[in-house]
Design a protein around this motif. Sequence first.
Motif, mmCIF file in Angstrom:
data_model
loop_
_atom_site.group_PDB
_atom_site.id
_atom_site.type_symbol
_atom_site.label_atom_id
_atom_site.label_comp_id
_atom_site.label_asym_id
_atom_site.label_seq_id
_atom_site.Cartn_x
_atom_site.Cartn_y
_atom_site.Cartn_z
ATOM 1 N N GLU A 76 5.880 17.986 5.138
ATOM 2 C CA GLU A 76 5.601 17.565 3.774
ATOM 3 C C GLU A 76 6.573 16.445 3.448
ATOM 4 O OE1 GLU A 76 4.840 19.671 -0.342
ATOM 5 O OE2 GLU A 76 6.243 20.695 0.981
ATOM 6 N N VAL A 77 6.087 15.441 2.738
ATOM 7 C CA VAL A 77 7.024 14.379 2.382
ATOM 8 C C VAL A 77 7.965 14.885 1.301
ATOM 9 C CG1 VAL A 77 7.269 12.123 1.330
ATOM 10 C CG2 VAL A 77 5.480 12.537 2.979
ATOM 11 N N SER A 94 0.831 -1.198 0.000
ATOM 12 C CA SER A 94 0.000 0.000 0.000
ATOM 13 C C SER A 94 0.866 1.247 0.000
ATOM 14 C CB SER A 94 -0.901 -0.010 1.235
ATOM 15 O OG SER A 94 -0.898 1.241 1.852
ATOM 16 N N CYS A 151 6.920 9.509 6.536
ATOM 17 C CA CYS A 151 6.593 10.659 7.361
ATOM 18 C C CYS A 151 7.129 10.528 8.760
ATOM 19 C CB CYS A 151 5.094 10.825 7.500
ATOM 20 S SG CYS A 151 4.340 11.054 5.972
ATOM 21 N N ASN A 152 7.386 9.289 9.143
ATOM 22 C CA ASN A 152 7.768 9.101 10.530
ATOM 23 C C ASN A 152 9.207 9.482 10.818
ATOM 24 O OD1 ASN A 152 5.295 8.382 11.296
ATOM 25 N ND2 ASN A 152 5.616 6.173 11.125
ATOM 26 N N GLU A 189 -0.220 13.636 3.069
ATOM 27 C CA GLU A 189 0.054 12.205 3.148
ATOM 28 C C GLU A 189 -0.476 11.549 4.435
ATOM 29 O OE1 GLU A 189 2.717 14.908 4.754
ATOM 30 O OE2 GLU A 189 2.239 14.679 2.622
ATOM 31 N N ASP A 190 -0.735 12.337 5.461
ATOM 32 C CA ASP A 190 -1.183 11.755 6.730
ATOM 33 C C ASP A 190 -2.696 11.806 6.899
ATOM 34 O OD1 ASP A 190 1.332 11.131 7.448
ATOM 35 O OD2 ASP A 190 1.687 12.917 8.656
ATOM 36 N N GLN A 195 -4.356 10.517 1.388
ATOM 37 C CA GLN A 195 -3.168 9.664 1.358
ATOM 38 C C GLN A 195 -2.111 10.223 0.410
ATOM 39 O OE1 GLN A 195 -4.288 5.514 1.025
ATOM 40 N NE2 GLN A 195 -6.087 5.823 2.281
ATOM 41 N N GLU A 209 -5.290 -0.444 -6.595
ATOM 42 C CA GLU A 209 -4.375 -1.439 -6.004
ATOM 43 C C GLU A 209 -4.930 -2.839 -6.223
ATOM 44 O OE1 GLU A 209 -2.413 1.167 -2.364
ATOM 45 O OE2 GLU A 209 -3.968 -0.316 -1.912
ATOM 46 N N PHE A 232 0.113 3.978 0.918
ATOM 47 C CA PHE A 232 -0.100 4.729 2.139
ATOM 48 C C PHE A 232 0.861 4.293 3.242
ATOM 49 C CE2 PHE A 232 -2.216 5.259 6.242
ATOM 50 C CZ PHE A 232 -2.164 6.623 6.271
ATOM 51 N N TRP A 253 -2.144 20.298 1.498
ATOM 52 C CA TRP A 253 -1.277 21.402 1.888
ATOM 53 C C TRP A 253 -1.538 22.545 0.928
ATOM 54 C CZ3 TRP A 253 1.078 21.198 6.362
ATOM 55 C CH2 TRP A 253 1.491 19.964 6.893
ATOM 56 N N LEU A 265 4.202 5.716 2.564
ATOM 57 C CA LEU A 265 4.236 7.153 2.811
ATOM 58 C C LEU A 265 4.233 7.425 4.298
ATOM 59 C CD1 LEU A 265 1.790 8.282 0.041
ATOM 60 C CD2 LEU A 265 4.155 9.011 0.267
ATOM 61 N N ALA A 266 3.462 6.626 5.006
ATOM 62 C CA ALA A 266 3.383 6.827 6.448
ATOM 63 C C ALA A 266 4.754 6.619 7.073
ATOM 64 C CB ALA A 266 2.369 5.864 7.048
#
Lengths: 239, 217, 726
Positions: free
Chosen positions: A40-41, A20, A29-30, C72-73, C78, C218, A22, C57, A25-26
């Motif tokens: 922002e990524v 995924s 971000c961490n 993204e969060d 997403q 997906e 997501f 954003w 991306l998560a």
Amino acid sequence: MSKQVDRRNFIKYSALAGVSAFATLATACNDGEAEETGSEVQDDFPVDEKMGILMDNSLCVECQACRVACQNENELPVEQALISFKSKEVGSYPDVKYHFSRHSCMHCEDAVCKDGCPVDALSKTEQGFTTLDFESCIGCGMCEQSCPYGVPSIFEEKMYKCDACQHLVTVGESPACVSTCAANAIKYGTYDDLVKAAQQRVETLQERYPEASLYGLEEQDGLSLLLILKTEASKLELI
Amino acid sequence: MKNKDLKNIREQVYILFSNLLQKPNKNIYDELKLGRHMEIWEQYRKISNTIPMPKIWNSKKFSEKFITLERWKKLWKKSLNFDNPRIYLIESVYKPWTTDESCEMPFAKEKGHLLGDWAHHMKYLYEELGIEVPVNFAHCPDHLVLQLEFMSVLVKGGDLEKQYSFISTHLDWLECLVEAAKKKGLTKLYYDLLIWIKKYIDTEEDFLENSILDKAT
Amino acid sequence: MSITRRSFIKGSAVAAGALGLSLTGLDFKGWAAKAQESEVKVKPSLCNTCSSHCGMWIHVKNDRPWKVTGHEDNMRSQGKLCARAHAGLYWIYDSDRIKQPLKRVGEEEFESISWEQAISEIAEKLNDILEESGPEAAAYGHNPRETGVFYGNRLMHALGISTVCTHNASCNTARTLGFNHTMGGVPHADLSNSNYVVLIGRNLGGGIRTSELIEFTEGVKEGAKVVCVDPRQNDSAKIADEWIPIRPGTDLALVLAMCQVIVEEDLYDKEFIDNYTLDFDKFAETLPQYTPEWAAEITDIEADKIRSLARELAENKPNCLVHPSWKGAFGSNYENSTETARAVAYINALLGNVNQPGGLFFSYNSPEIGSLDTLDPEEPQTPRTDGVGVEGEFPLATSHGLPHVIAEKAAEGIVKSIFIRHHNPVRNFPDYEHMVAGYKNLDLLVVFETHMSETAILADYILPECSFAEREEVVEARGGADRGSVSIRTEAVPKVHPETKSFDEIIVLLAEELGIEEYFDFTLDEVNKARLEPLDISLAELKEKGSISMELPEPSNEVEFSTDSGKFEFYSEDFARYGFSGIAGWKEPAVGYKTANNEFKVIHGKQAYHSQTVSANIPQLAQITKDYDSNRIWMNRAKAEELGINDGDKIKLTSPIATKEVKVKVTERVHPDTLYMPAGYGNKTPYYETAQKIDSLNPNDLTPYQTESIAGHAMMQEVIVKAEKA
């Protein structure tokens, strides 16, 4: 693990295992960096390798998000779109297929447009993209005539075409069309990674669509916009 | 004519135009009836005799028979009111939204939007001078009514370079305004007024340019 | 003398003739060059071009927005955004925004008034109405999102007003009702892990919710087989394996026949049926009549096709699904939509796919949101004026209410006051004239808006809200498979029009004037702090980040339903009690299922780049319509040839209530009995100039006012039109 490796793994991994987006991306971000930049990524792609854009037409729904994101990113007039779609109905009701393909600069390795430009406004970058020096362009339309794909468009004495968002890719970010696509249909990455991922995807597709193919490996000595096709779109004049 | 008189009359014309574009009130109506604006214009014509006053603005028209105060108010509301005017008297609406090359908004270079660079520059000018803009102008510090008044202040100050700088950067959109007014079928009263103002501004720009050149030589 | 007196510019600067100003200050180019050097900051927000509220954003420079990128969060975006999100920033600087409170002074004629006057006049009129006619005479309608629900419903409840409506009766109330009375709720479709997906009318590529499109593609990429059942080949069908055209309004017959095959051939999940369902036998008894041959005659799908579809689906159980949909085919379109929804729930039960990967999930978790410890008004017991929950009217209809019925009651003088926010019922329900007549007859119509919508132009008072990018709102929480997020809108850019206010500010002003301020004894910040309390997230942090995502427990595979019995209910006691069929069975569409030679059913559906009728006025989106000539109605090629109609011709459509002209797109991609009109065109407000350039047919102009018998919805597609060359 460096971020760069992370990202390149992501492309391979998602192509192979369909992780995924997501989740990835998560994780991105961490890490601490993201927070400092207003969370922002930040993409971190190589800037000195041959890169490419992979468009998977078998996943695209023509939602036009890429078109509008591109218009905004590149400050285009409302009437100018660098990404459009060509489509065709084949067959008759109820056995009708709808075929379509993204239509934008293919970033040919052998860029005929560049050779024909009288003011040398077009050039190839180290990453493999065909770019335009907007200031030098005189809007003569030579490129429009020579382009095998009929891409360049002349508007108010300037030529418009995709330059793969140079201001982003030269600092390691991905082009706007890629970052906004919600259909998992556009990827940005190193050319070799994309080719591998694309070939794998085409193999899978061929189980259900025997005509599925990867367009762009041979054409014009190779294209930096690679297209995954469910059908032979080139025969349908969609490319 | 003495320089001082010239200055005074030019200042007054700017204020006059600014007032004519505003929401009509009884005081101004009464003065129009008395032909006070015609007096000012006559004085100005002693300096530059190229622009006639539009007939519809003759004081005789401001009577019970023709344009009553009520009717004038209605015409204003239909044409220029702040909420849904037929045309906007706002600089940003007629110019590209920003000259900033890094702007990625779809309408960065488009016209027709509020609070463009032009408005922000006006805001900056007001702030520099400690001028407070009324709250109903917050979305349009670049409204023509304010710009004409602002110009009157610059005229009062007497510095020709400043006046020229302002007029050539901030009052260079009146041609588009007049075009828009024509396209939208603005009432004759206000259409003629806009042409009148535009001609005056054109003359002013020439006058300022020449005066500065004269001074230099 | 007035005529030579300065009006606005006063003070010492004037006396000095602006001597304090330097010539460089006046130099615009110099100023602009310096302004260019300002830093671009990113400010979080939530998109407002549709009701999904994607996290975004906003890139801001010198207090002005520069572009948007996906957050993204945020569970909805997403990191991605659709075309509408990018183009929607246009709204902020649109010169036609509503800038001041407006009061009607004539037919579509408004005068700007102060907030004090607006609030005091509205309160006085509302109080008079409530006193004379009681709270039954007042209603509230909105698109139900957190801020509107918290502040709007609270105000209504404090006033004893029970008739709170949403747009859903033109969207998905039949679907929701059908699922509520079988499964006890609407589940999440696990598209990304599914092996076999049947979409009945649900167009994931056109009616976009970003997160769902991500999941869907997906799934496709992972090899899910996708079958699209729809009278037209929609956007999802572009990437699906198969398109099965069907006669409009006959989906119920298809689903019943598939159930028949699955049960007759013993392909269903017996263990699931035995353990988790009630009254399967009662349902099974009704099935023999629903043979594929029977359904073929109704649906125009070959019997063998129905058989193979049923078998293939069942072979993939439990990692497969028939999508619960939104509006799609059975959200609010036909007389049989509620029954179709129940039948879709049935077939999923036969597949035993509940809380199974690739099936339907009820066990997704959501971040735990707290609530403010304050005086809550009691939910009023006043009977609803739209007939929802009222015996003899719509006893089973959902609390989303019936705005079209409200229009009828307004025309009769029963409803006297309506408040409307973020909602445009006048344009978006069938029969424009009917809606206008009702809303015009109100004593008090108050509309909270940013633009002059079709509903706003009928209002007695328009209260200008600031745009989504200029206001803070109530914190929102979104769940998901193993992650969730909390989000907030922030003031990303300063207000363009200082006289606009956010919804919470306006409601508090009204409450004070109405004398019910005790129910609003808190600030928006306090509401949000309380909501965040269980999550250990500070409001300041959320305002800075906009959206924060968090891990959630994996969804459980245990099966449990929120029905009265805790089990899946094939037979509904409630339905039977009110005289409806206890078991869902075949029911014809209100206008029948067949059409004569020159007759068609008109269906509609969203395009990915438009949202209802609010986005046609956005130049970038309107341009897409122009470039692809996509505001034309689709007609089947063979049918067009029969009628002598060519691609691009204008055709004349005559329905029971109107005759309209529209340009035609001749295509192989639509069922011969069907005309498909892309939704989102046909604005009636004179204020949307860009929209006028792409003006086209809005099917609501052809469909009469009507109500479905169970859910009461607006039966958006129950209309037959005659077509001829114009």
